[in-house]
Structure formats: structure tokens, C-alpha cells
Design an enzyme around this catalytic site. Structure first.
Site, mmCIF file in Angstrom:
data_model
loop_
_atom_site.group_PDB
_atom_site.id
_atom_site.type_symbol
_atom_site.label_atom_id
_atom_site.label_comp_id
_atom_site.label_asym_id
_atom_site.label_seq_id
_atom_site.Cartn_x
_atom_site.Cartn_y
_atom_site.Cartn_z
ATOM 1 N N GLU A 110 0.690 -1.336 0.040
ATOM 2 C CA GLU A 110 0.027 0.032 0.009
ATOM 3 C C GLU A 110 0.774 1.318 0.006
ATOM 4 O O GLU A 110 2.104 1.275 0.391
ATOM 5 C CB GLU A 110 -0.976 -0.027 1.215
ATOM 6 C CG GLU A 110 -1.764 1.043 1.749
ATOM 7 C CD GLU A 110 -2.750 1.536 0.512
ATOM 8 O OE1 GLU A 110 -2.473 1.547 -0.448
ATOM 9 O OE2 GLU A 110 -3.889 1.783 0.971
ATOM 10 N N ASP A 111 0.355 2.311 -0.486
ATOM 11 C CA ASP A 111 1.147 3.691 -0.440
ATOM 12 C C ASP A 111 1.137 4.372 0.687
ATOM 13 O O ASP A 111 2.197 4.844 1.191
ATOM 14 C CB ASP A 111 0.736 4.572 -1.790
ATOM 15 C CG ASP A 111 -0.808 4.778 -1.287
ATOM 16 O OD1 ASP A 111 -1.895 4.231 -0.629
ATOM 17 O OD2 ASP A 111 -1.425 5.761 -2.213
ATOM 18 N N ASP A 150 -3.105 6.250 6.617
ATOM 19 C CA ASP A 150 -3.611 7.621 7.228
ATOM 20 C C ASP A 150 -4.491 7.384 8.370
ATOM 21 O O ASP A 150 -3.977 6.930 9.384
ATOM 22 C CB ASP A 150 -4.327 8.418 6.215
ATOM 23 C CG ASP A 150 -4.291 9.784 6.333
ATOM 24 O OD1 ASP A 150 -3.551 10.539 7.219
ATOM 25 O OD2 ASP A 150 -5.562 10.580 5.799
ATOM 26 N N GLY A 178 -6.264 4.797 8.491
ATOM 27 C CA GLY A 178 -6.451 3.167 8.561
ATOM 28 C C GLY A 178 -7.510 2.530 8.360
ATOM 29 O O GLY A 178 -7.987 1.430 8.233
ATOM 30 N N LYS A 186 1.319 7.549 8.378
ATOM 31 C CA LYS A 186 1.106 9.019 9.166
ATOM 32 C C LYS A 186 0.585 8.526 10.667
ATOM 33 O O LYS A 186 -0.781 8.466 10.691
ATOM 34 C CB LYS A 186 -0.133 9.892 8.629
ATOM 35 C CG LYS A 186 0.653 10.552 7.140
ATOM 36 C CD LYS A 186 -0.625 11.401 6.777
ATOM 37 C CE LYS A 186 -0.232 11.884 5.389
ATOM 38 N NZ LYS A 186 -1.579 12.434 4.730
ATOM 39 N N ASP A 231 -1.554 10.509 -5.409
ATOM 40 C CA ASP A 231 -2.233 11.519 -6.172
ATOM 41 C C ASP A 231 -2.650 12.719 -5.602
ATOM 42 O O ASP A 231 -3.055 12.833 -4.451
ATOM 43 C CB ASP A 231 -3.593 10.999 -6.918
ATOM 44 C CG ASP A 231 -4.545 10.855 -5.900
ATOM 45 O OD1 ASP A 231 -4.440 9.995 -5.029
ATOM 46 O OD2 ASP A 231 -5.648 11.290 -6.129
HETATM 47 P P1 IMP Z 1 -6.843 6.173 5.259
HETATM 48 O O1 IMP Z 1 -8.162 5.111 4.883
HETATM 49 O O2 IMP Z 1 -7.442 7.352 6.167
HETATM 50 O O3 IMP Z 1 -5.913 5.222 5.978
HETATM 51 O O4 IMP Z 1 -6.697 6.550 3.836
HETATM 52 C C1 IMP Z 1 -5.769 5.988 2.860
HETATM 53 C C2 IMP Z 1 -6.125 6.408 1.582
HETATM 54 O O5 IMP Z 1 -6.228 7.890 1.675
HETATM 55 C C3 IMP Z 1 -4.520 6.145 0.804
HETATM 56 O O6 IMP Z 1 -4.767 4.923 0.195
HETATM 57 C C4 IMP Z 1 -4.527 7.357 0.154
HETATM 58 O O7 IMP Z 1 -5.484 6.993 -1.340
HETATM 59 C C5 IMP Z 1 -5.377 8.539 0.554
HETATM 60 N N1 IMP Z 1 -4.330 9.463 1.423
HETATM 61 C C6 IMP Z 1 -4.129 9.570 2.472
HETATM 62 N N2 IMP Z 1 -3.272 10.533 3.028
HETATM 63 C C7 IMP Z 1 -3.003 10.835 1.762
HETATM 64 C C8 IMP Z 1 -1.782 11.796 1.054
HETATM 65 O O8 IMP Z 1 -1.189 12.228 1.959
HETATM 66 N N3 IMP Z 1 -1.475 12.132 0.082
HETATM 67 C C9 IMP Z 1 -2.255 11.210 -1.130
HETATM 68 N N4 IMP Z 1 -3.409 10.588 -0.730
HETATM 69 C C10 IMP Z 1 -3.616 10.278 0.496
HETATM 70 MG MG MG Z 2 -4.721 4.848 -1.702
#
Ligand code: IMP
Ligand code: MG
Length: 184
Positions: free
Chosen positions: A103-104, A107, A109, A135, A163
Site C-alpha cells: 500500500e502507498d 492515514d 487506517g 502517518k 495522487d
Molecule cells: P485512510 O483510509 O485514511 O488510511 O486513507 C488511505 C488512503 O487515503 C490512501 O490509500 C490514499 O489514497 C489517501 N491518502 C491519505 N493520505 C494521503 C496523502 O497525504 N496524499 C495522497 N493520498 C492520501
Molecule cells: Mg490509496
């Protein structure tokens, strides 16, 4: 002036540092899965694609690759809503196999919690997670992460798969966006 430059505050992780860390992760994974025999890399699209391609070149055990595309409802770049959906599912059965999610960024989670629950239900032999970026300050749900490229602060970043409104995934480095340019 390049198109991305008007969004660029600073380069956070340059190409050399990224490639160095990706190489280290690949070597670590190679050691950990040396005797596994049936490794399947599960790339989370779209953000994980650059990382997968570079990481796999440094994984020196036979493995397969497959792809899972997910998205959050109520998209806005800055926030995951918690409701995640599968846009494209894996093409193979995973029961009894050793899965490593690529995964990239983790954030909140929420996305990975959903993905891990979906995959766990399919009864893999093992399920681990490798993320390029983490993060920790933004976490709202607990996620066990096995491999982390870099812990970063709570800043919106783009490039190397990540992106900015679907663009600039192609950049070979991780950049911080100017705060006034963040969408959503
Ligand atoms: P989560 O579900 O909040 O962990 O978000 C994960 C997804 O949000 C990642 O797979 C990214 O697609 C997007 N995302 C979260 N932070 C960033 C960022 O700083 N830049 C770009 N995409 C982000
Ligand atoms: Mg993503």
C-alpha cells in the site's frame, strides 16, 4: 516550469532516499519469506502501483502479484469517510496462501482495516502489510503494520503513486503539497 511545481511546497523524500528504502524493504521481505513457497503480493490500487513495481524488483523469492482497487465513498483528498468499497477485486483465490499487502500510505487506517477484514475472511495462511508511508498521528483505527518505509508527519503528500486529484502519481519522489492547494 513543470505542471506539478505550482502545487509543490517541498520534496519530502527524494528519489535516491526512496529507492534506497525500497531496496531495504525488499531485502527484509526476501529474508522473512525465504521459506514461504507461496507468496502473493496484493497491490492496493491505484496508489500502491509505483511502490509495488520497485519493491518487487528487490524481492528475491518467487512470488505472484495481484491487484485490488478500493475507494472511499464521499471522496475528498483529505479525508476517508470510513465507508470503503471494492472497485476491482483480486483475480485469484487466496485461501491458504501467504499474502503481503502493498500500500502507498496508511492515514486514518480505515481503508486498510476494511481491506484486511475482507482478506482475512478469505482465510489466507498469513496476512501481512507493507506500506511505503505511515502517518501515525492521523490513525483512528488500529492497524498492525509489518513493514513501514517512512513515518511522516501529518502533511498531505503526492507523487510516487500518491495522487493530487488523481494526478502526479508518476513523480519519482514524495512531495508535500502547498496547504492552500489541498483539494477536498
Ligand atoms: P485512510 O483510509 O485514511 O488510511 O486513507 C488511505 C488512503 O487515503 C490512501 O490509500 C490514499 O489514497 C489517501 N491518502 C491519505 N493520505 C494521503 C496523502 O497525504 N496524499 C495522497 N493520498 C492520501
Ligand atoms: Mg490509496
Amino acid at each position: 516550469m513543470k505542471a506539478y511545481e505550482k502545487y509543490l511546497k517541498e520534496v519530502l523524500i527524494d528519489e535516491a532516499a526512496l529507492q534506497q528504502r525500497v531496496r531495504e524493504l525488499g531485502h527484509q521481505i526476501t529474508q522473512d519469506y525465504a521459506d514461504c513457497g507461496d507468496l502473493l503480493l496484493v497491490c492496493i490500487l491505484k496508489g500502491g502501483i509505483m511502490f509495488l513495481v520497485d519493491l518487487a524488483r528487490h524481492i528475491d523469492v518467487p512470488h505472484e502479484m495481484d491487484f485490488l482497487a478500493v475507494s472511499s465513498y464521499g471522496r475528498g483528498a483529505r479525508s476517508s469517510t470510513g465507508s470503503v468499497r471494492i472497485d476491482m477485486d483480486l483475480s485469484v483465490q487466496v485461501e491458504g496462501r501467504h499474502l503481503l499487502i502493498v500500500e502507498d500510505i496508511i492515514d486514518s487506517g480505515q481503508t486498510l482495516r476494511f481491506v484486511m477484514d475482507v482478506l482475512e475472511a478469505r482465510k489466507p495462511a498469513s496476512l501481512k502489510l507493507c506500506t511505503l508511508l505511515n502517518k501515525p498521528q492521523r490513525r483512528t483505527v488500529d492497524i498492525p503494520i509489518d513493514y513501514i518505509g517512512f513515518d511522516i508527519e501529518d502533511k498531505f503528500v503526492f507523487g510516487y503513486g500518491l495522487d493530487l486529484d488523481e494526478k502526479f502519481r508518476n513523480l519519482p519522489f514524495i512531495a508535500v503539497v502547498k496547504p492552500e492547494m489541498v483539494y477536498g
